[in-house]
Scaffold this motif. Structure first.
Motif, PDB file in Angstrom:
ATOM      1  N   HIS A 120      35.911 125.232 -19.787  1.00 55.25           N
ATOM      2  CA  HIS A 120      37.077 124.750 -19.049  1.00 55.25           C
ATOM      3  C   HIS A 120      38.259 125.718 -19.053  1.00 55.25           C
ATOM      4  CE1 HIS A 120      35.091 120.910 -18.581  1.00 55.25           C
ATOM      5  NE2 HIS A 120      34.865 120.864 -19.877  1.00 55.25           N
ATOM      6  N   GLY A 121      38.171 126.794 -19.815  1.00 54.82           N
ATOM      7  CA  GLY A 121      39.239 127.778 -19.803  1.00 54.82           C
ATOM      8  C   GLY A 121      40.254 127.556 -20.910  1.00 54.82           C
ATOM      9  N   PRO A 122      41.316 128.379 -20.956  1.00 54.51           N
ATOM     10  CA  PRO A 122      42.327 128.302 -22.012  1.00 54.51           C
ATOM     11  C   PRO A 122      42.948 126.907 -22.107  1.00 54.51           C
ATOM     12  CG  PRO A 122      42.602 130.297 -20.703  1.00 54.51           C
ATOM     13  CD  PRO A 122      41.597 129.465 -19.987  1.00 54.51           C
ATOM     14  N   ALA A 123      43.353 126.551 -23.314  1.00 52.17           N
ATOM     15  CA  ALA A 123      43.936 125.228 -23.544  1.00 52.17           C
ATOM     16  C   ALA A 123      44.892 125.286 -24.725  1.00 52.17           C
ATOM     17  CB  ALA A 123      42.842 124.187 -23.811  1.00 52.17           C
ATOM     18  N   THR A 124      45.875 124.409 -24.715  1.00 51.12           N
ATOM     19  CA  THR A 124      46.769 124.281 -25.866  1.00 51.12           C
ATOM     20  C   THR A 124      46.085 123.469 -26.952  1.00 51.12           C
ATOM     21  OG1 THR A 124      47.782 122.222 -25.092  1.00 51.12           O
ATOM     22  CG2 THR A 124      48.748 124.311 -24.296  1.00 51.12           C
ATOM     23  N   ARG A 125      46.625 123.546 -28.150  1.00 54.20           N
ATOM     24  CA  ARG A 125      46.067 122.747 -29.242  1.00 54.20           C
ATOM     25  C   ARG A 125      46.139 121.259 -28.910  1.00 54.20           C
ATOM     26  NH1 ARG A 125      48.253 125.733 -34.800  1.00 54.20           N
ATOM     27  NH2 ARG A 125      47.545 127.841 -34.247  1.00 54.20           N
ATOM     28  N   GLN A 126      47.227 120.850 -28.295  1.00 49.72           N
ATOM     29  CA  GLN A 126      47.382 119.444 -27.943  1.00 49.72           C
ATOM     30  C   GLN A 126      46.315 119.011 -26.946  1.00 49.72           C
ATOM     31  OE1 GLN A 126      49.846 117.155 -29.253  1.00 49.72           O
ATOM     32  NE2 GLN A 126      48.262 115.843 -28.363  1.00 49.72           N
ATOM     33  N   ASP A 127      46.080 119.835 -25.938  1.00 52.14           N
ATOM     34  CA  ASP A 127      45.063 119.515 -24.941  1.00 52.14           C
ATOM     35  C   ASP A 127      43.678 119.438 -25.574  1.00 52.14           C
ATOM     36  OD1 ASP A 127      46.928 119.411 -22.920  1.00 52.14           O
ATOM     37  OD2 ASP A 127      46.624 121.495 -22.290  1.00 52.14           O
ATOM     38  N   LEU A 128      43.378 120.378 -26.467  1.00 54.24           N
ATOM     39  CA  LEU A 128      42.082 120.359 -27.146  1.00 54.24           C
ATOM     40  C   LEU A 128      41.910 119.090 -27.961  1.00 54.24           C
ATOM     41  CD1 LEU A 128      41.907 124.077 -28.328  1.00 54.24           C
ATOM     42  CD2 LEU A 128      40.346 122.983 -26.710  1.00 54.24           C
ATOM     43  N   GLY A 129      42.958 118.718 -28.691  1.00 49.55           N
ATOM     44  CA  GLY A 129      42.890 117.503 -29.493  1.00 49.55           C
ATOM     45  C   GLY A 129      42.661 116.276 -28.638  1.00 49.55           C
ATOM     46  N   ASP A 130      43.334 116.205 -27.480  1.00 51.23           N
ATOM     47  CA  ASP A 130      43.181 115.053 -26.596  1.00 51.23           C
ATOM     48  C   ASP A 130      41.777 114.979 -26.010  1.00 51.23           C
ATOM     49  OD1 ASP A 130      45.819 114.422 -27.086  1.00 51.23           O
ATOM     50  OD2 ASP A 130      46.569 115.304 -25.218  1.00 51.23           O
ATOM     51  N   HIS A 131      41.239 116.132 -25.562  1.00 52.82           N
ATOM     52  CA  HIS A 131      39.920 116.140 -24.926  1.00 52.82           C
ATOM     53  C   HIS A 131      38.796 115.907 -25.933  1.00 52.82           C
ATOM     54  CE1 HIS A 131      41.891 118.050 -21.387  1.00 52.82           C
ATOM     55  NE2 HIS A 131      40.930 117.418 -20.746  1.00 52.82           N
ATOM     56  N   LEU A 132      38.960 116.435 -27.140  1.00 48.83           N
ATOM     57  CA  LEU A 132      37.888 116.374 -28.132  1.00 48.83           C
ATOM     58  C   LEU A 132      38.084 115.283 -29.161  1.00 48.83           C
ATOM     59  CD1 LEU A 132      37.480 120.225 -28.686  1.00 48.83           C
ATOM     60  CD2 LEU A 132      36.104 118.735 -27.208  1.00 48.83           C
ATOM     61  N   ASN A 133      39.168 114.527 -29.014  1.00 48.56           N
ATOM     62  CA  ASN A 133      39.475 113.444 -29.946  1.00 48.56           C
ATOM     63  C   ASN A 133      39.565 113.943 -31.387  1.00 48.56           C
ATOM     64  OD1 ASN A 133      40.077 110.763 -30.580  1.00 48.56           O
ATOM     65  ND2 ASN A 133      37.920 110.237 -30.941  1.00 48.56           N
ATOM     66  N   ILE A 134      40.335 115.025 -31.559  1.00 46.02           N
ATOM     67  CA  ILE A 134      40.559 115.631 -32.869  1.00 46.02           C
ATOM     68  C   ILE A 134      42.053 115.590 -33.158  1.00 46.02           C
ATOM     69  CG2 ILE A 134      40.286 117.735 -34.254  1.00 46.02           C
ATOM     70  CD1 ILE A 134      38.072 118.600 -32.363  1.00 46.02           C
ATOM     71  N   SER A 135      42.397 115.339 -34.401  1.00 49.18           N
ATOM     72  CA  SER A 135      43.811 115.283 -34.761  1.00 49.18           C
ATOM     73  C   SER A 135      44.457 116.648 -34.569  1.00 49.18           C
ATOM     74  CB  SER A 135      43.975 114.840 -36.214  1.00 49.18           C
ATOM     75  OG  SER A 135      43.524 115.852 -37.103  1.00 49.18           O
ATOM     76  N   TYR A 136      45.792 116.636 -34.433  1.00 46.32           N
ATOM     77  CA  TYR A 136      46.495 117.897 -34.219  1.00 46.32           C
ATOM     78  C   TYR A 136      46.335 118.821 -35.425  1.00 46.32           C
ATOM     79  CZ  TYR A 136      50.093 121.241 -32.908  1.00 46.32           C
ATOM     80  OH  TYR A 136      50.749 122.392 -32.579  1.00 46.32           O
ATOM     81  N   ALA A 137      46.353 118.237 -36.627  1.00 43.96           N
ATOM     82  CA  ALA A 137      46.190 119.049 -37.836  1.00 43.96           C
ATOM     83  C   ALA A 137      44.812 119.714 -37.860  1.00 43.96           C
ATOM     84  CB  ALA A 137      46.383 118.190 -39.080  1.00 43.96           C
ATOM     85  N   SER A 138      43.762 118.956 -37.488  1.00 40.66           N
ATOM     86  CA  SER A 138      42.413 119.521 -37.466  1.00 40.66           C
ATOM     87  C   SER A 138      42.279 120.582 -36.386  1.00 40.66           C
ATOM     88  CB  SER A 138      41.380 118.411 -37.232  1.00 40.66           C
ATOM     89  OG  SER A 138      41.364 117.497 -38.313  1.00 40.66           O
ATOM     90  N   THR A 139      42.899 120.318 -35.231  1.00 37.11           N
ATOM     91  CA  THR A 139      42.847 121.299 -34.151  1.00 37.11           C
ATOM     92  C   THR A 139      43.520 122.597 -34.569  1.00 37.11           C
ATOM     93  OG1 THR A 139      42.916 119.501 -32.529  1.00 37.11           O
ATOM     94  CG2 THR A 139      43.399 121.710 -31.732  1.00 37.11           C
ATOM     95  N   SER A 140      44.646 122.496 -35.248  1.00 37.72           N
ATOM     96  CA  SER A 140      45.352 123.695 -35.707  1.00 37.72           C
ATOM     97  C   SER A 140      44.503 124.476 -36.707  1.00 37.72           C
ATOM     98  CB  SER A 140      46.690 123.307 -36.342  1.00 37.72           C
ATOM     99  OG  SER A 140      47.542 122.714 -35.395  1.00 37.72           O
ATOM    100  N   ARG A 141      43.836 123.748 -37.602  1.00 40.04           N
ATOM    101  CA  ARG A 141      42.978 124.396 -38.589  1.00 40.04           C
ATOM    102  C   ARG A 141      41.807 125.108 -37.896  1.00 40.04           C
ATOM    103  NH1 ARG A 141      42.825 120.446 -41.541  1.00 40.04           N
ATOM    104  NH2 ARG A 141      40.890 119.468 -40.822  1.00 40.04           N
ATOM    105  N   LEU A 142      41.201 124.452 -36.929  1.00 43.17           N
ATOM    106  CA  LEU A 142      40.091 125.057 -36.200  1.00 43.17           C
ATOM    107  C   LEU A 142      40.555 126.273 -35.398  1.00 43.17           C
ATOM    108  CD1 LEU A 142      38.402 121.778 -34.901  1.00 43.17           C
ATOM    109  CD2 LEU A 142      37.408 123.393 -36.540  1.00 43.17           C
ATOM    110  N   ALA A 143      41.724 126.163 -34.781  1.00 42.52           N
ATOM    111  CA  ALA A 143      42.261 127.288 -34.007  1.00 42.52           C
ATOM    112  C   ALA A 143      42.467 128.505 -34.892  1.00 42.52           C
ATOM    113  CB  ALA A 143      43.560 126.875 -33.333  1.00 42.52           C
TER     114      ALA A 143
END
Length: 435
Positions: free
Chosen positions: A28-51
């Protein structure tokens, strides 16, 4: 020949969460951490750690988005195309077609080489493995690193290693992956060619908008693959026979197996050979062949054989005096029809109608609104009005039905380079840790 230097040490696959984020960025192309969390149902803290993990591992980069009039600019995560490279190789009856792709499936270089001559109808497996390894070595020099190899064949493959049935190669129970791994020192998978194409479509084609879809290939033979809820089926339970031999017209021509008026009788080149009209160009003269210009050396590697998802339809047509005739192509039928050959036009229309019934059946069985049509012969069939008319007729609702279905047909003519790219994408998914 163990590759060193450019191939380096095998790198670890991604965790399930890392793979989910990476796949989203690739598809789907570049995404913000917030967008990733919303699409993948992951918390913002987890998304930041994964990023952070993906950036530290070189899989992704992160930068501030351009300043906006309102609010602070956000960090945008982007996949790094060159983080992984994989060689994909498509084997025909006499040629290995190779590509090397980055993580986005972009072809960075191509190569091809002849396979060893068959001995008693069988291409020597050890010789084929050597050719693939040599192709990989040649392509490895075109990219910074090489992380894996994927090989696709027409036939039945087990455990991503063993070619249980490779009809046009004459193989039965051949371990192809192990000798290539031993020669290259890289992870290797072997896959059915249509299943690999379905995996390519899952990430970079129809799968971007459909989690379930079917793939039908028409060329030297018929091929089938299915993706259900984002999972590509690795192997068909029946080698595709239930679809290939579904009845269309009890008064129609017979297929090689004796079925009258089945799908294969209309769409399989070998089964069509006896009923082809005079003046319909074969593969060597058809302008519609995807590999035109390379026919003499490689494009007919699978003529007289079946390059499909395990459909063992090879063999001569039981038609006296016509057993040695060249297989006809649908592009050839279209060419002859335009030149005034009425019989060619009727045969093309009948084949297009059979394909329409096949597409409708696949869509209904999978309960999907998307079917991908691919192969070197598909363009001529898809352009014939009879195919769409047949599908529309099958979709026509009853007088009291309120539900309507709009079936999306994705048409993708293929060259052998495209088949090899499908293998490469399957290899990319494997080295990243996907199934």
């Amino acid at each position: 020949m163990v590759m060193t230097g450019r191939s380096g040490r095998p790198r670890r696959g991604l965790s399930a969460a890392e793979l989910a984020v990476t796949r989203h960025l690739l598809v789907h192309g570049p995404a913000t951490r917030q967008d990733l969390g919303d699409h993948l149902n992951i918390s913002y803290a987890s998304t930041s750690r994964l990023a952070r993990a993906l950036v530290d591992g070189g899989m992704a980069s992160e930068a501030l988005e351009p300043e906006t009039a309102i609010g602070r600019p956000r960090q945008v995560l982007t996949a790094v195309p060159g983080a992984r490279h994989v060689v994909g190789c498509k084997l025909t009856g006499d040629t290995a077609f190779g590509v090397v792709c980055d993580m986005f499936g972009e072809v960075k270089a191509t190569a091809r080489a002849a396979l060893p001559e068959p001995a008693e109808g069988t291409v020597p497996p050890a010789g084929a493995a050597k050719v693939v390894a040599q192709l990989a070595g040649k392509l490895a020099r075109r990219v910074p690193t090489l992380d894996g190899i994927a090989v696709s064949v027409g036939g039945v493959v087990a455990d991503r290693t063993i070619v249980r049935e490779g009809t046009f190669l004459g193989w039965r129970d051949v371990d192809l992956a192990t000798p290539i791994e031993q020669r290259t020192g890289l992870p290797v998978i072997v896959t059915n060619d249509v299943a690999a194409l379905a995996r390519e479509q899952l990430w970079f084609g129809a799968g971007r908008t459909h989690s379930t879809f079917g793939v039908v290939t028409v060329g030297a033979g018929l091929g089938f693959a299915a993706v259900r809820e984002g999972i590509a089926a690795e192997q068909l339970i029946d080698n595709g026979h239930l679809l290939a031999h579904a009845p269309i017209d009890p008064r129609g021509p017979r297929c090689r197996l004796g079925h009258r008026g089945c799908v294969s009788a209309y769409l399989n080149r070998e089964d069509m050979r006896g009923s082809a009209p005079e003046g319909a160009p074969g593969p060597a003269t058809s302008a519609g062949l995807a590999e035109a210009g390379r026919v003499a050396s490689a494009g007919l590697a699978e003529a007289g054989r079946v390059a499909s998802a395990g459909l063992a339809e090879a063999g001569p047509v039981a038609s006296a005096g016509l057993a040695e005739a060249s297989p006809v192509t649908f592009a050839g039928l279209a060419e002859a029809s335009r030149a005034g050959n009425e019989r060619a036009g009727r045969q093309l229309t009948a084949a297009a109608r059979a394909l329409g019934h096949l597409v409708a059946t696949v869509a209904g069985a999978l309960q999907t609104t998307c079917v991908v049509l691919a192969g070197e012969d598909v363009a001529a069939l898809a352009a014939a009005p009879a195919m769409r008319q047949t599908i529309d007729d099958r979709l026509r609702p009853g007088p009291y039905e309120v539900q309507r279905c709009a079936l999306e047909i994705v048409t993708t003519p293929l060259t052998f380079t495209d088949w090899a790219r499908g293998a490469a994408v399957a290899g990319i998914q494997h080295v990243l840790g996907g199934v």
